[in-house]
Each structure stands twice: as C-alpha cells, then as structure tokens.
Design a protein around this motif. Structure first.
Motif, PDB file in Angstrom:
ATOM      1  N   LEU A 100       0.861  -1.174   0.000  1.00  0.00           N
ATOM      2  CA  LEU A 100       0.000   0.000   0.000  1.00  0.00           C
ATOM      3  C   LEU A 100       0.898   1.225   0.000  1.00  0.00           C
ATOM      4  O   LEU A 100       1.830   1.316   0.795  1.00  0.00           O
ATOM      5  CB  LEU A 100      -0.907   0.011   1.230  1.00  0.00           C
ATOM      6  CG  LEU A 100      -1.857   1.208   1.348  1.00  0.00           C
ATOM      7  CD1 LEU A 100      -2.922   1.159   0.249  1.00  0.00           C
ATOM      8  CD2 LEU A 100      -2.524   1.234   2.716  1.00  0.00           C
ATOM      9  N   LEU A 101       0.646   2.148  -0.929  1.00  0.00           N
ATOM     10  CA  LEU A 101       1.396   3.399  -1.001  1.00  0.00           C
ATOM     11  C   LEU A 101       0.472   4.550  -0.666  1.00  0.00           C
ATOM     12  O   LEU A 101      -0.633   4.639  -1.208  1.00  0.00           O
ATOM     13  CB  LEU A 101       1.981   3.613  -2.405  1.00  0.00           C
ATOM     14  CG  LEU A 101       3.248   2.821  -2.718  1.00  0.00           C
ATOM     15  CD1 LEU A 101       2.938   1.368  -2.971  1.00  0.00           C
ATOM     16  CD2 LEU A 101       3.959   3.423  -3.900  1.00  0.00           C
ATOM     17  N   LEU A 114       6.778  16.124   1.194  1.00  0.00           N
ATOM     18  CA  LEU A 114       6.227  14.884   0.647  1.00  0.00           C
ATOM     19  C   LEU A 114       6.541  13.763   1.623  1.00  0.00           C
ATOM     20  O   LEU A 114       7.704  13.552   1.977  1.00  0.00           O
ATOM     21  CB  LEU A 114       6.863  14.587  -0.713  1.00  0.00           C
ATOM     22  CG  LEU A 114       6.512  13.239  -1.330  1.00  0.00           C
ATOM     23  CD1 LEU A 114       5.193  13.350  -2.052  1.00  0.00           C
ATOM     24  CD2 LEU A 114       7.593  12.797  -2.276  1.00  0.00           C
ATOM     25  N   THR A 115       5.512  13.073   2.065  1.00  0.00           N
ATOM     26  CA  THR A 115       5.705  11.895   2.915  1.00  0.00           C
ATOM     27  C   THR A 115       5.084  10.707   2.202  1.00  0.00           C
ATOM     28  O   THR A 115       3.896  10.712   1.882  1.00  0.00           O
ATOM     29  CB  THR A 115       5.060  12.078   4.304  1.00  0.00           C
ATOM     30  OG1 THR A 115       5.633  13.228   4.926  1.00  0.00           O
ATOM     31  CG2 THR A 115       5.290  10.854   5.175  1.00  0.00           C
ATOM     32  N   LEU A 116       5.922   9.717   1.938  1.00  0.00           N
ATOM     33  CA  LEU A 116       5.463   8.461   1.357  1.00  0.00           C
ATOM     34  C   LEU A 116       5.428   7.423   2.462  1.00  0.00           C
ATOM     35  O   LEU A 116       6.412   7.212   3.165  1.00  0.00           O
ATOM     36  CB  LEU A 116       6.420   7.997   0.249  1.00  0.00           C
ATOM     37  CG  LEU A 116       6.241   6.558  -0.235  1.00  0.00           C
ATOM     38  CD1 LEU A 116       4.858   6.326  -0.825  1.00  0.00           C
ATOM     39  CD2 LEU A 116       7.333   6.194  -1.226  1.00  0.00           C
ATOM     40  N   ARG A 117       4.282   6.787   2.618  1.00  0.00           N
ATOM     41  CA  ARG A 117       4.138   5.651   3.529  1.00  0.00           C
ATOM     42  C   ARG A 117       3.932   4.426   2.647  1.00  0.00           C
ATOM     43  O   ARG A 117       2.882   4.273   2.028  1.00  0.00           O
ATOM     44  CB  ARG A 117       2.954   5.856   4.471  1.00  0.00           C
ATOM     45  CG  ARG A 117       3.127   7.036   5.389  1.00  0.00           C
ATOM     46  CD  ARG A 117       1.874   7.295   6.244  1.00  0.00           C
ATOM     47  NE  ARG A 117       2.032   8.525   6.974  1.00  0.00           N
ATOM     48  CZ  ARG A 117       2.711   8.660   8.117  1.00  0.00           C
ATOM     49  NH1 ARG A 117       3.286   7.605   8.653  1.00  0.00           N
ATOM     50  NH2 ARG A 117       2.811   9.825   8.706  1.00  0.00           N
ATOM     51  N   HIS A 118       4.954   3.602   2.563  1.00  0.00           N
ATOM     52  CA  HIS A 118       4.921   2.415   1.712  1.00  0.00           C
ATOM     53  C   HIS A 118       4.912   1.189   2.622  1.00  0.00           C
ATOM     54  O   HIS A 118       5.896   0.881   3.276  1.00  0.00           O
ATOM     55  CB  HIS A 118       6.146   2.396   0.788  1.00  0.00           C
ATOM     56  CG  HIS A 118       6.122   1.298  -0.224  1.00  0.00           C
ATOM     57  ND1 HIS A 118       6.764   1.411  -1.429  1.00  0.00           N
ATOM     58  CD2 HIS A 118       5.546   0.072  -0.232  1.00  0.00           C
ATOM     59  CE1 HIS A 118       6.598   0.293  -2.120  1.00  0.00           C
ATOM     60  NE2 HIS A 118       5.859  -0.532  -1.410  1.00  0.00           N
ATOM     61  N   THR A 119       3.771   0.491   2.643  1.00  0.00           N
ATOM     62  CA  THR A 119       3.590  -0.663   3.513  1.00  0.00           C
ATOM     63  C   THR A 119       3.950  -1.942   2.768  1.00  0.00           C
ATOM     64  O   THR A 119       3.471  -2.169   1.649  1.00  0.00           O
ATOM     65  CB  THR A 119       2.140  -0.729   4.031  1.00  0.00           C
ATOM     66  OG1 THR A 119       1.859   0.499   4.726  1.00  0.00           O
ATOM     67  CG2 THR A 119       1.930  -1.900   4.970  1.00  0.00           C
ATOM     68  N   VAL A 120       4.818  -2.746   3.393  1.00  0.00           N
ATOM     69  CA  VAL A 120       5.301  -4.005   2.821  1.00  0.00           C
ATOM     70  C   VAL A 120       5.091  -5.131   3.834  1.00  0.00           C
ATOM     71  O   VAL A 120       4.844  -4.886   5.004  1.00  0.00           O
ATOM     72  CB  VAL A 120       6.795  -3.910   2.424  1.00  0.00           C
ATOM     73  CG1 VAL A 120       7.007  -2.868   1.337  1.00  0.00           C
ATOM     74  CG2 VAL A 120       7.675  -3.617   3.627  1.00  0.00           C
ATOM     75  N   VAL A 129      13.347  -0.640  -0.405  1.00  0.00           N
ATOM     76  CA  VAL A 129      12.294   0.265  -0.864  1.00  0.00           C
ATOM     77  C   VAL A 129      12.742   1.717  -0.692  1.00  0.00           C
ATOM     78  O   VAL A 129      12.560   2.547  -1.595  1.00  0.00           O
ATOM     79  CB  VAL A 129      10.981  -0.030  -0.108  1.00  0.00           C
ATOM     80  CG1 VAL A 129       9.930   1.013  -0.377  1.00  0.00           C
ATOM     81  CG2 VAL A 129      10.457  -1.413  -0.482  1.00  0.00           C
ATOM     82  N   ALA A 130      13.374   2.027   0.436  1.00  0.00           N
ATOM     83  CA  ALA A 130      13.862   3.400   0.666  1.00  0.00           C
ATOM     84  C   ALA A 130      14.902   3.782  -0.382  1.00  0.00           C
ATOM     85  O   ALA A 130      14.854   4.886  -0.938  1.00  0.00           O
ATOM     86  CB  ALA A 130      14.446   3.523   2.077  1.00  0.00           C
ATOM     87  N   ALA A 131      15.831   2.881  -0.679  1.00  0.00           N
ATOM     88  CA  ALA A 131      16.872   3.174  -1.683  1.00  0.00           C
ATOM     89  C   ALA A 131      16.247   3.386  -3.060  1.00  0.00           C
ATOM     90  O   ALA A 131      16.630   4.307  -3.794  1.00  0.00           O
ATOM     91  CB  ALA A 131      17.901   2.045  -1.724  1.00  0.00           C
ATOM     92  N   GLY A 132      15.284   2.553  -3.420  1.00  0.00           N
ATOM     93  CA  GLY A 132      14.630   2.701  -4.718  1.00  0.00           C
ATOM     94  C   GLY A 132      13.863   4.004  -4.842  1.00  0.00           C
ATOM     95  O   GLY A 132      13.992   4.723  -5.836  1.00  0.00           O
ATOM     96  N   TRP A 133      13.043   4.319  -3.833  1.00  0.00           N
ATOM     97  CA  TRP A 133      12.284   5.571  -3.877  1.00  0.00           C
ATOM     98  C   TRP A 133      13.213   6.770  -3.819  1.00  0.00           C
ATOM     99  O   TRP A 133      12.936   7.811  -4.432  1.00  0.00           O
ATOM    100  CB  TRP A 133      11.246   5.635  -2.766  1.00  0.00           C
ATOM    101  CG  TRP A 133      10.049   4.791  -3.045  1.00  0.00           C
ATOM    102  CD1 TRP A 133       9.555   3.772  -2.285  1.00  0.00           C
ATOM    103  CD2 TRP A 133       9.172   4.883  -4.184  1.00  0.00           C
ATOM    104  NE1 TRP A 133       8.443   3.228  -2.877  1.00  0.00           N
ATOM    105  CE2 TRP A 133       8.181   3.894  -4.049  1.00  0.00           C
ATOM    106  CE3 TRP A 133       9.136   5.705  -5.309  1.00  0.00           C
ATOM    107  CZ2 TRP A 133       7.172   3.700  -4.980  1.00  0.00           C
ATOM    108  CZ3 TRP A 133       8.112   5.517  -6.249  1.00  0.00           C
ATOM    109  CH2 TRP A 133       7.158   4.528  -6.075  1.00  0.00           C
TER     110      TRP A 133
END
Length: 191
Positions: A100-101, A114-120, A129-133
C-alpha cells in the motif's frame, strides 16, 4: 546519462511503523515545488513514466481501478491497482500488489513536504524500498526542476548508488543488508 553524471541526494528522513504482520516505510522529503506540481508528477501517466518504476494506464488522481506496468525488471509486468483515496493535491493512496502506497503532500513556505508511507510484508524490504524511492524521487525532482534525467530503475540502479543507499538505509533501520531483490540479481550479473 552515465553513473558519473549523477550523484544521489543526501539521505531522506525515514522511519518505520509496525502494524500486526506488516511494516511501513515512512519516507519524508522536502521539495521546492508547489503541491499541485508535485501532485501532477505523482498522478499524470506521462510524468510517472519519466521517473517512477512503473507507468500507469490512466491518471491516478481519481479513485478506482487502474493498471500499472512495472518496468523495473527485464520483463514489464502489468498489475491491477486500486486508487483507494485521491484528494488533490494533498493525499494519494493506492494498492500495489500486496503493498500500500500513501503519498501525503503538505504545503510549506518553500514548496511541499512529501511523505510516502509504503507498507510491505517483510521488514527486510524497508531499506531496499527506501533506496529505490530515493533514486526515483531524485529523478522526479530533476523533472520538476525542468532538468529531466533518464529514469533510474531495476538492476541499472546499482550503477547509480542504489547499493550504497540500501546499505545506509539498512544501517539506519538496524536491519541486515540483504542486497538486491531476487528478481533483479540475474539482471545485475548480466549487465
């Protein structure tokens, strides 16, 4: 673009939230652009294709189903997504497989936070995921500044500092660095 022509920006502000059996990367970055401009980069298919690890078959600024095509692998993969919430220009939330993004945009005196909350599902994925984003948002920022650079995706990201970023974010999270995701390992060796 060559790896020598690009240097990753400083590490983003990150955090991790645990909920039951899932983990959420909280990735925060300040951008010097108005929320409306950043919103367009997050939702417009043409702009997404210029920086994200996927393309979209429609504008993501409205709730409902969509198809994205992951292009961070040798073989592009179509995925059904559901835009759960779209509140221009402040909140965008959608599914991505089992992830979920949630993109939150808050106006500041100098642009937008900008705050991205990426649930894995797996905690070990947080640094990856942090390195990719991190790399993707560096490319997005160049696009927003009017100085676009080619997208940095998939195994090619290793040539642009992904491994170092992954290691640095793993240290910040106190998570062992497990290297490239399995689906990219063969590509890296082939390049």
């Amino acid at each position: 673009m060559t790896p020598n022509a690009y240097r990753p920006s400083p590490l983003a502000q990150i955090d991790c939230e645990a909920t039951e059996d899932r983990w959420t990367l909280v990735f925060t970055r300040d951008l010097r652009h108005p929320p409306e401009k950043v919103w367009a980069a997050l939702t417009d298919p043409e702009q997404l294709a210029a920086w994200a690890p996927y393309t979209a078959d429609r504008n993501l600024s409205e709730a409902g189903g969509a198809t994205i095509t992951m292009i961070d692998d040798e073989k592009p993969q179509d995925m059904a997504v559901e835009v759960v919430r779209a509140q221009p220009p402040t909140l965008l939330e959608y599914t991505l497989g089992t992830d979920l993004l949630r993109w939150e945009l808050v106006a500041t005196d100098t642009g937008v936070r900008l705050t991205l909350r990426h649930t894995v599902e797996d905690r070990d994925w947080l640094p990856k995921v942090a390195a990719g984003w991190h790399l993707c948002l560096d490319v997005a920022e160049k696009l927003l500044e009017g100085h676009p650079i080619p997208p940095i995706r998939g195994a090619a990201a290793v040539d642009f500092g992904w491994s170092e970023l992954n290691d640095q974010y793993a240290q910040k999270f106190s998570i062992p660095n497990t290297g490239l995701p399995e689906h990219l390992k063969g590509q890296d060796e082939a390049s």
